[in-house]
Design a protein around this motif. Structure first.
Motif, PDB file in Angstrom:
ATOM      1  N   ILE A 205       2.331   7.171   7.267  1.00  0.00           N
ATOM      2  CA  ILE A 205       1.676   6.052   6.577  1.00  0.00           C
ATOM      3  C   ILE A 205       1.849   6.148   5.066  1.00  0.00           C
ATOM      4  O   ILE A 205       1.674   7.220   4.481  1.00  0.00           O
ATOM      5  CB  ILE A 205       0.174   6.017   6.936  1.00  0.00           C
ATOM      6  N   ALA A 206       2.156   5.015   4.437  1.00  0.00           N
ATOM      7  CA  ALA A 206       2.263   4.937   2.980  1.00  0.00           C
ATOM      8  C   ALA A 206       1.074   4.173   2.415  1.00  0.00           C
ATOM      9  O   ALA A 206       0.662   3.153   2.975  1.00  0.00           O
ATOM     10  CB  ALA A 206       3.557   4.238   2.577  1.00  0.00           C
ATOM     11  N   PHE A 207       0.520   4.669   1.321  1.00  0.00           N
ATOM     12  CA  PHE A 207      -0.460   3.912   0.536  1.00  0.00           C
ATOM     13  C   PHE A 207       0.335   3.190  -0.552  1.00  0.00           C
ATOM     14  O   PHE A 207       1.150   3.813  -1.243  1.00  0.00           O
ATOM     15  CB  PHE A 207      -1.507   4.845  -0.073  1.00  0.00           C
ATOM     16  N   VAL A 208       0.096   1.887  -0.696  1.00  0.00           N
ATOM     17  CA  VAL A 208       0.997   1.077  -1.524  1.00  0.00           C
ATOM     18  C   VAL A 208       0.227   0.107  -2.409  1.00  0.00           C
ATOM     19  O   VAL A 208      -0.715  -0.558  -1.971  1.00  0.00           O
ATOM     20  CB  VAL A 208       1.986   0.270  -0.637  1.00  0.00           C
ATOM     21  N   ASN A 209       0.676   0.029  -3.671  1.00  0.00           N
ATOM     22  CA  ASN A 209       0.191  -0.958  -4.626  1.00  0.00           C
ATOM     23  C   ASN A 209       1.057  -2.208  -4.490  1.00  0.00           C
ATOM     24  O   ASN A 209       2.191  -2.253  -4.959  1.00  0.00           O
ATOM     25  CB  ASN A 209       0.287  -0.384  -6.044  1.00  0.00           C
ATOM     26  N   LEU A 210       0.523  -3.265  -3.869  1.00  0.00           N
ATOM     27  CA  LEU A 210       1.311  -4.481  -3.637  1.00  0.00           C
ATOM     28  C   LEU A 210       1.619  -5.233  -4.920  1.00  0.00           C
ATOM     29  O   LEU A 210       2.543  -6.056  -4.950  1.00  0.00           O
ATOM     30  CB  LEU A 210       0.580  -5.406  -2.655  1.00  0.00           C
ATOM     31  N   ASP A 211       0.874  -4.972  -5.984  1.00  0.00           N
ATOM     32  CA  ASP A 211       1.149  -5.640  -7.260  1.00  0.00           C
ATOM     33  C   ASP A 211       2.423  -5.103  -7.910  1.00  0.00           C
ATOM     34  O   ASP A 211       2.964  -5.726  -8.824  1.00  0.00           O
ATOM     35  CB  ASP A 211      -0.033  -5.475  -8.218  1.00  0.00           C
ATOM     36  N   THR A 223       4.575   1.699   8.047  1.00  0.00           N
ATOM     37  CA  THR A 223       3.147   1.481   8.254  1.00  0.00           C
ATOM     38  C   THR A 223       2.440   1.789   6.945  1.00  0.00           C
ATOM     39  O   THR A 223       2.639   2.858   6.358  1.00  0.00           O
ATOM     40  CB  THR A 223       2.602   2.408   9.356  1.00  0.00           C
ATOM     41  N   ARG A 224       1.629   0.860   6.456  1.00  0.00           N
ATOM     42  CA  ARG A 224       1.061   1.064   5.121  1.00  0.00           C
ATOM     43  C   ARG A 224      -0.380   0.561   5.034  1.00  0.00           C
ATOM     44  O   ARG A 224      -0.820  -0.289   5.797  1.00  0.00           O
ATOM     45  CB  ARG A 224       1.929   0.393   4.054  1.00  0.00           C
ATOM     46  N   TYR A 225      -1.071   1.119   4.060  1.00  0.00           N
ATOM     47  CA  TYR A 225      -2.446   0.725   3.731  1.00  0.00           C
ATOM     48  C   TYR A 225      -2.427   0.387   2.251  1.00  0.00           C
ATOM     49  O   TYR A 225      -2.005   1.209   1.429  1.00  0.00           O
ATOM     50  CB  TYR A 225      -3.402   1.879   4.033  1.00  0.00           C
ATOM     51  N   THR A 226      -2.867  -0.832   1.902  1.00  0.00           N
ATOM     52  CA  THR A 226      -2.510  -1.392   0.597  1.00  0.00           C
ATOM     53  C   THR A 226      -3.703  -1.740  -0.284  1.00  0.00           C
ATOM     54  O   THR A 226      -4.818  -1.921   0.195  1.00  0.00           O
ATOM     55  CB  THR A 226      -1.673  -2.666   0.806  1.00  0.00           C
ATOM     56  N   PHE A 227      -3.409  -1.855  -1.590  1.00  0.00           N
ATOM     57  CA  PHE A 227      -4.375  -2.411  -2.544  1.00  0.00           C
ATOM     58  C   PHE A 227      -3.665  -3.403  -3.458  1.00  0.00           C
ATOM     59  O   PHE A 227      -2.449  -3.319  -3.645  1.00  0.00           O
ATOM     60  CB  PHE A 227      -5.085  -1.310  -3.347  1.00  0.00           C
ATOM     61  N   SER A 228      -4.445  -4.341  -4.015  1.00  0.00           N
ATOM     62  CA  SER A 228      -3.851  -5.366  -4.870  1.00  0.00           C
ATOM     63  C   SER A 228      -4.934  -6.151  -5.583  1.00  0.00           C
ATOM     64  O   SER A 228      -6.053  -6.277  -5.100  1.00  0.00           O
ATOM     65  CB  SER A 228      -3.004  -6.324  -4.023  1.00  0.00           C
ATOM     66  N   GLN A 229      -4.556  -6.697  -6.739  1.00  0.00           N
ATOM     67  CA  GLN A 229      -5.394  -7.681  -7.418  1.00  0.00           C
ATOM     68  C   GLN A 229      -4.974  -9.088  -7.066  1.00  0.00           C
ATOM     69  O   GLN A 229      -5.767 -10.021  -7.126  1.00  0.00           O
ATOM     70  CB  GLN A 229      -5.267  -7.501  -8.941  1.00  0.00           C
ATOM     71  N   ASN A 230      -3.711  -9.249  -6.712  1.00  0.00           N
ATOM     72  CA  ASN A 230      -3.121 -10.581  -6.609  1.00  0.00           C
ATOM     73  C   ASN A 230      -2.707 -11.023  -5.213  1.00  0.00           C
ATOM     74  O   ASN A 230      -2.440 -12.198  -4.989  1.00  0.00           O
ATOM     75  CB  ASN A 230      -1.880 -10.649  -7.523  1.00  0.00           C
ATOM     76  N   TYR A 231      -2.641 -10.102  -4.269  1.00  0.00           N
ATOM     77  CA  TYR A 231      -2.168 -10.442  -2.932  1.00  0.00           C
ATOM     78  C   TYR A 231      -3.170  -9.987  -1.880  1.00  0.00           C
ATOM     79  O   TYR A 231      -4.055  -9.184  -2.150  1.00  0.00           O
ATOM     80  CB  TYR A 231      -0.805  -9.771  -2.661  1.00  0.00           C
TER      81      TYR A 231
END
Length: 425
Positions: A205-211, A223-231
């Motif tokens: 699993i990757a932790f990913v900044n979608l921004d 397979t990822r777990y994400t964070f974002s301000q815009n998406y």
């Protein structure tokens, strides 16, 4: 002696060391050999100081049955670390990136420690020696291990992943760091992405900044777990402010950190996201991040006499330098001074990258001091700019009366040791 037998000796010792100056009773000493040293010569001294066993790769230094002779001590250290990792049931998070690795690691450690027995890379032990030593510091009580991975050439991250076998990974960013070794920014991206390659190939699993569009596109098949301000993301960051400390709002929680600069926001966001994935309560995440205070010359806010100083002298590259300057220019303070030191390991890009930093500050109406040979080679005539080819010449010309009631940013590569400026102030 095979690795299983060496492992039984390891379990019989209390810890590993590669430095005879730090030996304690009951240690296992690895005699590593480098270009300028041969630790085999210290095998006898290590035993005399209390080491239980010593591992050597030169038969000329064999002493008695406490001496374990192998073909290559470094390779044995790495194999032992991987063998140990496979005996443990813990989860391992590996992280790499051009900027922010250590701060992010420490934030993640602070957050996960609220619920789990957590251990992390100590200091910057993040290379082909440091990663094995980190893994070997984990015990059966460790529930989560955080392994920082540094690299300045292709295939290094791949090699470290094969030792650590991480369950999760996070890349802070791709920036202009170690350009000389990687062969340019494309080489940096390819080299750091070896962590993503490992996660994909091993269904981790990757932790990913979608921004970060590049991080997002590089992880589409993982397979990822994400964070974002815009998406749309697993963790939605509502707002980010930095004046000068970073404040973040998410899920009706406001976090007021002790970290300076908008560039630290994603380091915090990663810790929030990973904490959430590991089911840490939001209020405990907030408590962990708010109590974290940076040290070791990393984005420290220091008050000295009537000056406020942002000391960021642990390291520098074009990406982190630009981010620090951009943030500094936005801070709400009239009287500002920049003290910038050379950026190292840029190879053929060094002259152009130092020139870009200088040009970005033309017309900004603040006093700038540039220290180091690479900045000096690009000096220009500007009443707001002073250039010095080394720190000694800067210190000789220093006038304390010019540094009063200012906000001062000190930024440079580790080799410049710009924390020395504090003594002048």
């Amino acid at each position: 002696m095979n690795i299983k037998d060496i492992y039984s000796k390891f379990l019989d010792c209390n810890s590993i060391t590669t430095d005879t100056r730090k030996i304690e009773q009951g240690n296992l000493f690895f005699a590593l050999t480098g270009e300028k040293f041969n630790a085999n010569t210290f095998a006898k001294q290590a035993l005399e100081k209390g080491a239980k066993y010593v591992i050597i790769d030169d038969k000329n230094y064999f002493i008695d049955n406490r001496t374990i002779l192998v073909d290559d001590t470094l390779k044995t250290l790495q194999e032992l670390a991987n063998y140990h990792r496979r005996q443990l049931k813990l989860k391992i998070i590996s992280l790499t990136g051009s900027n922010g690795k250590t701060t992010t690691k420490e934030l993640i450690h602070a957050v996960l420690s609220k619920k789990y027995q957590t251990k992390a890379t100590i200091g910057n032990l993040n290379n082909h020696i440091g990663v094995p030593l980190t893994l070997l510091s984990f015990t059966k009580e460790t529930e989560v291990g955080i392994v920082e991975m540094g690299a300045n050439h292709q295939k290094e991250i791949e090699f470290l992943c094969n030792i650590a076998e991480p369950d999760f990974g996070y890349i802070t960013n791709f920036g202009k760091a170690h350009l000389e070794g990687f062969g340019g920014i494309e080489g940096v991206i390819k080299g750091k992405s070896e962590l993503y390659d490992y996660l994909y190939e091993n269904e981790k699993i990757a932790f990913v900044n979608l921004d970060d569009e590049l991080q997002s596109s590089k992880t589409e098949k993982i397979t990822r777990y994400t964070f974002s301000q815009n998406y749309n993301s697993d963790i939605k960051i509502k707002s980010i402010e930095a004046n000068p400390m970073v404040n973040i709002e998410y899920d009706s929680i406001n976090i007021h950190s002790n970290l300076i600069g908008i560039y630290n926001a994603n380091n915090i966001n990663a810790a929030i996201t990973i904490g959430n994935y590991f089911s840490i309560d939001n209020l405990l995440i907030k408590e962990a991040i708010e109590s974290y205070i940076p040290t070791n010359n990393r984005s420290q806010l220091i008050k000295k006499n009537d000056n406020e100083i942002i000391l960021d002298a642990y390291n520098a590259n074009p990406s982190s330098m630009s981010a620090a300057i951009t943030n500094f220019l936005q801070l709400d303070k009239e009287d500002k001074i920049l003290i910038l030191g050379d950026m190292f390991e840029l190879g053929n890009e060094s002259e152009s990258e130092h020139k870009k930093i200088i040009e970005s500050l033309i017309g900004k109406e603040l006093k700038c001091y540039f220290i180091g040979n690479d900045f000096y080679k690009n000096k220009i005539g500007d009443s707001n700019f002073d250039f010095f080819d080394n720190y000694e010449n800067f210190s000789k010309s220093f006038e304390r009366t010019l540094f009063q009631n200012h906000l001062i940013l000190i930024k440079g590569s580790r080799g410049m040791a710009l924390e020395r400026v504090l003594e002048l102030l």
